[in-house]
Design an enzyme around this catalytic site. Structure first.
Site, PDB file in Angstrom:
ATOM      1  N   CYS A  96       0.816  -1.228   0.000  1.00 54.75           N
ATOM      2  CA  CYS A  96       0.000   0.000   0.000  1.00 54.75           C
ATOM      3  C   CYS A  96       0.846   1.274   0.000  1.00 54.75           C
ATOM      4  O   CYS A  96       0.651   2.175  -0.822  1.00 54.75           O
ATOM      5  CB  CYS A  96      -0.954  -0.016   1.193  1.00 54.75           C
TER       6      CYS A  96
HETATM    7  N1  LIG Z   1      -4.227  -3.920   5.199  1.00 54.62           N
HETATM    8  C1  LIG Z   1      -3.607  -3.214   4.258  1.00 54.62           C
HETATM    9  O1  LIG Z   1      -3.705  -1.965   4.204  1.00 54.62           O
HETATM   10  C2  LIG Z   1      -2.803  -3.897   3.211  1.00 54.62           C
HETATM   11  C3  LIG Z   1      -2.431  -5.212   3.299  1.00 54.62           C
HETATM   12  N2  LIG Z   1      -1.689  -5.799   2.312  1.00 54.62           N
HETATM   13  C4  LIG Z   1      -1.367  -7.220   2.335  1.00 54.62           C
HETATM   14  O2  LIG Z   1      -2.572  -7.934   2.023  1.00 54.62           O
HETATM   15  C5  LIG Z   1      -2.556  -9.201   2.688  1.00 54.62           C
HETATM   16  C6  LIG Z   1      -3.815  -9.298   3.557  1.00 54.62           C
HETATM   17  O3  LIG Z   1      -3.784  -8.228   4.484  1.00 54.62           O
HETATM   18  P1  LIG Z   1      -5.008  -7.860   5.418  1.00 54.62           P
HETATM   19  O4  LIG Z   1      -6.259  -8.045   4.681  1.00 54.62           O
HETATM   20  O5  LIG Z   1      -4.683  -6.540   5.999  1.00 54.62           O
HETATM   21  O6  LIG Z   1      -4.833  -8.973   6.544  1.00 54.62           O
HETATM   22  P2  LIG Z   1      -5.896  -9.627   7.533  1.00 54.62           P
HETATM   23  O7  LIG Z   1      -5.114 -10.106   8.694  1.00 54.62           O
HETATM   24  O8  LIG Z   1      -7.029  -8.705   7.756  1.00 54.62           O
HETATM   25  O9  LIG Z   1      -6.403 -10.885   6.693  1.00 54.62           O
HETATM   26  C7  LIG Z   1      -5.605 -11.993   6.386  1.00 54.62           C
HETATM   27  C8  LIG Z   1      -6.535 -13.168   6.236  1.00 54.62           C
HETATM   28  O10 LIG Z   1      -5.781 -14.290   5.758  1.00 54.62           O
HETATM   29  C9  LIG Z   1      -6.212 -15.440   6.472  1.00 54.62           C
HETATM   30  N3  LIG Z   1      -5.162 -16.454   6.385  1.00 54.62           N
HETATM   31  C10 LIG Z   1      -3.941 -16.440   6.958  1.00 54.62           C
HETATM   32  N4  LIG Z   1      -3.250 -17.548   6.597  1.00 54.62           N
HETATM   33  C11 LIG Z   1      -4.070 -18.256   5.781  1.00 54.62           C
HETATM   34  C12 LIG Z   1      -3.955 -19.501   5.100  1.00 54.62           C
HETATM   35  N5  LIG Z   1      -2.852 -20.226   5.187  1.00 54.62           N
HETATM   36  N6  LIG Z   1      -4.985 -19.923   4.346  1.00 54.62           N
HETATM   37  C13 LIG Z   1      -6.123 -19.209   4.270  1.00 54.62           C
HETATM   38  N7  LIG Z   1      -6.296 -18.032   4.891  1.00 54.62           N
HETATM   39  C14 LIG Z   1      -5.284 -17.563   5.649  1.00 54.62           C
HETATM   40  C15 LIG Z   1      -6.444 -14.920   7.879  1.00 54.62           C
HETATM   41  O11 LIG Z   1      -7.250 -15.826   8.595  1.00 54.62           O
HETATM   42  P3  LIG Z   1      -7.209 -15.831  10.215  1.00 54.62           P
HETATM   43  O12 LIG Z   1      -7.555 -14.441  10.638  1.00 54.62           O
HETATM   44  O13 LIG Z   1      -8.204 -16.824  10.566  1.00 54.62           O
HETATM   45  O14 LIG Z   1      -5.802 -16.208  10.563  1.00 54.62           O
HETATM   46  C16 LIG Z   1      -7.168 -13.599   7.564  1.00 54.62           C
HETATM   47  O15 LIG Z   1      -8.523 -13.820   7.341  1.00 54.62           O
HETATM   48  C17 LIG Z   1      -1.249  -9.253   3.467  1.00 54.62           C
HETATM   49  O16 LIG Z   1      -0.259  -9.845   2.676  1.00 54.62           O
HETATM   50  C18 LIG Z   1      -0.938  -7.775   3.683  1.00 54.62           C
HETATM   51  O17 LIG Z   1       0.406  -7.587   3.944  1.00 54.62           O
HETATM   52  C19 LIG Z   1      -1.315  -5.104   1.199  1.00 54.62           C
HETATM   53  C20 LIG Z   1      -1.658  -3.793   1.045  1.00 54.62           C
HETATM   54  C21 LIG Z   1      -2.420  -3.082   2.063  1.00 54.62           C
HETATM   55  C1  LIG Z   2      -0.115  -0.143   9.988  1.00 52.69           C
HETATM   56  C2  LIG Z   2       0.586  -1.273   9.301  1.00 52.69           C
HETATM   57  O1  LIG Z   2       1.141  -2.144   9.934  1.00 52.69           O
HETATM   58  N1  LIG Z   2       0.549  -1.278   7.966  1.00 52.69           N
HETATM   59  C3  LIG Z   2       1.154  -2.312   7.194  1.00 52.69           C
HETATM   60  C4  LIG Z   2       0.762  -2.210   5.740  1.00 52.69           C
HETATM   61  C5  LIG Z   2       0.524  -3.593   5.194  1.00 52.69           C
HETATM   62  C6  LIG Z   2       0.952  -3.883   3.825  1.00 52.69           C
HETATM   63  O2  LIG Z   2       0.912  -3.076   2.931  1.00 52.69           O
HETATM   64  O3  LIG Z   2       1.349  -5.126   3.632  1.00 52.69           O
HETATM   65  P1  LIG Z   2       2.416  -5.702   2.601  1.00 52.69           P
HETATM   66  O4  LIG Z   2       3.749  -5.681   3.204  1.00 52.69           O
HETATM   67  O5  LIG Z   2       1.964  -7.063   2.215  1.00 52.69           O
HETATM   68  O6  LIG Z   2       2.368  -4.834   1.414  1.00 52.69           O
HETATM   69  C7  LIG Z   2       2.669  -2.280   7.303  1.00 52.69           C
HETATM   70  O7  LIG Z   2       3.235  -1.209   7.391  1.00 52.69           O
HETATM   71  O8  LIG Z   2       3.257  -3.358   7.217  1.00 52.69           O
END
Ligand SMILES: NC(=O)C1=CN([C@@H]2O[C@H](COP(=O)(O)OP(=O)(O)OC[C@H]3O[C@@H](n4cnc5c(N)ncnc54)[C@H](OP(=O)(O)O)[C@@H]3O)[C@@H](O)[C@H]2O)C=CC1
Ligand SMILES: CC(=O)N[C@@H](CCC(=O)OP(=O)(O)O)C(=O)O
Length: 349
Positions: free
Chosen positions: A154
């Site tokens: 992000c």
């Molecule tokens: N949040 C953000 O702003 C951003 C996040 N990301 C990336 O996107 C991805 C998801 O992030 P985010 O939505 O914030 O994370 P969350 O923690 O909200 O969601 C992750 C989900 O993945 C599930 N999960 C974990 N391991 C497994 C598995 N082996 N099989 C199936 N499901 C699994 C978790 O289940 P459970 O909770 O039951 O463990 C949870 O529901 C990450 O890689 C993150 O770094 C990228 C850009 C922005």
């Molecule tokens: C507040 C906070 O913890 N934010 C996350 C953003 C998550 C993210 O972008 O995850 P990826 O590394 O998969 O891109 C962080 O800085 O790691």
């Protein structure tokens, strides 16, 4: 009509892509996979989806997960997609992974990233890496030939879109970049922990991972591809008490350009990028302008007294920073209009 599977459906990125796909005229949600929410209806986990998505979430070893889906989204932490994407691709699916697993095109580049953040440097499916694409379509055109895409981080989206025009035009010193970036709390995902407990987050803000944030690697990688020189930046991630949104304040030393010249360079660079909006410093901007949308708003300016570029980049971390960008990629990978379900202004305030 294509069928989608969402792995990590119980998290923020999973519900984000679900919300978007429910509105997509060409996609049907076929399978929702998660860990702790297994056996529950999606609408019990996220009540706002009641009547829209009452599908039961299944575990990763449920036979339903092994059916063929046209597109599989991995909204999971690092290390999950790399273990099973090969099987999905073999079945004939296209894969979009939100984590760092497929953002790097070689095992060595992946190892550099993994070492930087203390993960196992050995990629579990190195044979897939030559065919992955860094999924920022403004820099890497995505089309129907793409079967595997690593959706960007992000902060990385906000920094790369905000710096690419200046780096590509050679108007800044590529070693002088400072990225001062603030994110909302949803950036940390849904799982609660002590640092993200309400008293720690409400009325509070802090910088984190100063020793090395994971997005530094991909921002430097992408900007260096546009530059004659290796780009290096100072990157500071901060978390502030808002739910969703990123504001990145980006600075670099200019070679003498005036503010109006810089704005023109930015407008020209992004003129075909429908989700990037360039404005000058006279127009007010905030995360409220992009909340719930796939837009990146760039306020472009030059501090002429100090000869310094100043760009303020606003995105919604869960949209252009995550699920929205993933859908933009999916649209392009299937030959749909890139803005299908995404070309909307969000809701204000
Ligand atoms: N949040 C953000 O702003 C951003 C996040 N990301 C990336 O996107 C991805 C998801 O992030 P985010 O939505 O914030 O994370 P969350 O923690 O909200 O969601 C992750 C989900 O993945 C599930 N999960 C974990 N391991 C497994 C598995 N082996 N099989 C199936 N499901 C699994 C978790 O289940 P459970 O909770 O039951 O463990 C949870 O529901 C990450 O890689 C993150 O770094 C990228 C850009 C922005
Ligand atoms: C507040 C906070 O913890 N934010 C996350 C953003 C998550 C993210 O972008 O995850 P990826 O590394 O998969 O891109 C962080 O800085 O790691």
């Amino acid at each position: 009509m294509i069928k989608a599977k969402i792995v990590g459906a119980g998290g923020y990125g999973g519900v984000g892509i679900t919300e978007l796909l429910l509105k997509h005229p060409e996609v049907e949600i076929g399978c929702l996979v998660s860990l702790s929410d297994t056996g529950r209806k999606m609408s019990d986990v996220f009540p706002h989806l009641r009547g829209f998505c009452d599908e039961v979430i299944v575990s990763p070893d449920d036979p339903k997960t092994r059916e063929l889906y046209d597109v599989v989204f991995y909204s999971t932490p690092d290390g999950v997609g790399m273990k099973s994407a090969a099987a999905e691709l073999e079945r004939g699916a296209k894969v979009i992974d939100y984590s760092g697993d497929f953002r790097f095109g070689t095992a060595d580049r992946y190892a550099e990233y993994a070492n930087f953040i203390g993960l196992d440097p050995v990629h579990k499916s190195p044979e897939l890496l030559p065919n992955t694409e860094y999924g920022l379509p403004e820099l890497h055109p995505i089309d129907e030939s793409h079967r595997l895409v690593g959706n960007p981080g992000c902060f990385a989206v906000s920094c790369i879109l905000g710096l690419a025009p200046a780096v590509a035009a050679g108007i800044i010193d590529p070693k002088s970049i400072i990225a001062d970036c603030k994110t909302g709390v949803s950036g940390a995902g849904k799982k609660p922990n002590a640092a993200f407990h309400y008293p720690n987050r409400y009325d509070n803000m802090n910088a984190y991972r100063l020793a090395g944030h994971q997005h530094t690697v991909e921002v430097e990688q992408e900007l260096s591809l546009l530059s004659q020189e290796q780009v290096q930046m100072t990157f500071t991630a901060q978390v502030v008490p808002v739910c969703r949104g990123i504001m990145s304040s980006l600075y670099a030393s200019l070679h003498g350009q005036k503010a109006n010249e810089v704005v023109e360079i930015y407008r020209e660079y992004h003129k075909n990028n429908r989700f990037v909006r360039v404005q000058d410093a006279g127009t007010p901007a905030s995360i409220a302008d992009v909340r719930g949308t796939n837009y990146c708003n760039l306020t472009v300016d030059a501090d002429e007294r100090n000869n310094r570029l100043r760009v303020i980049s606003h995105i919604d971390n869960l949209m252009k920073g995550q699920a929205g960008n993933a859908l933009q990629n999916m649209n392009l990978m299937f030959g749909f209009d890139s803005g299908t379900t995404l070309a909307n202004p969000g809701q204000y305030p």
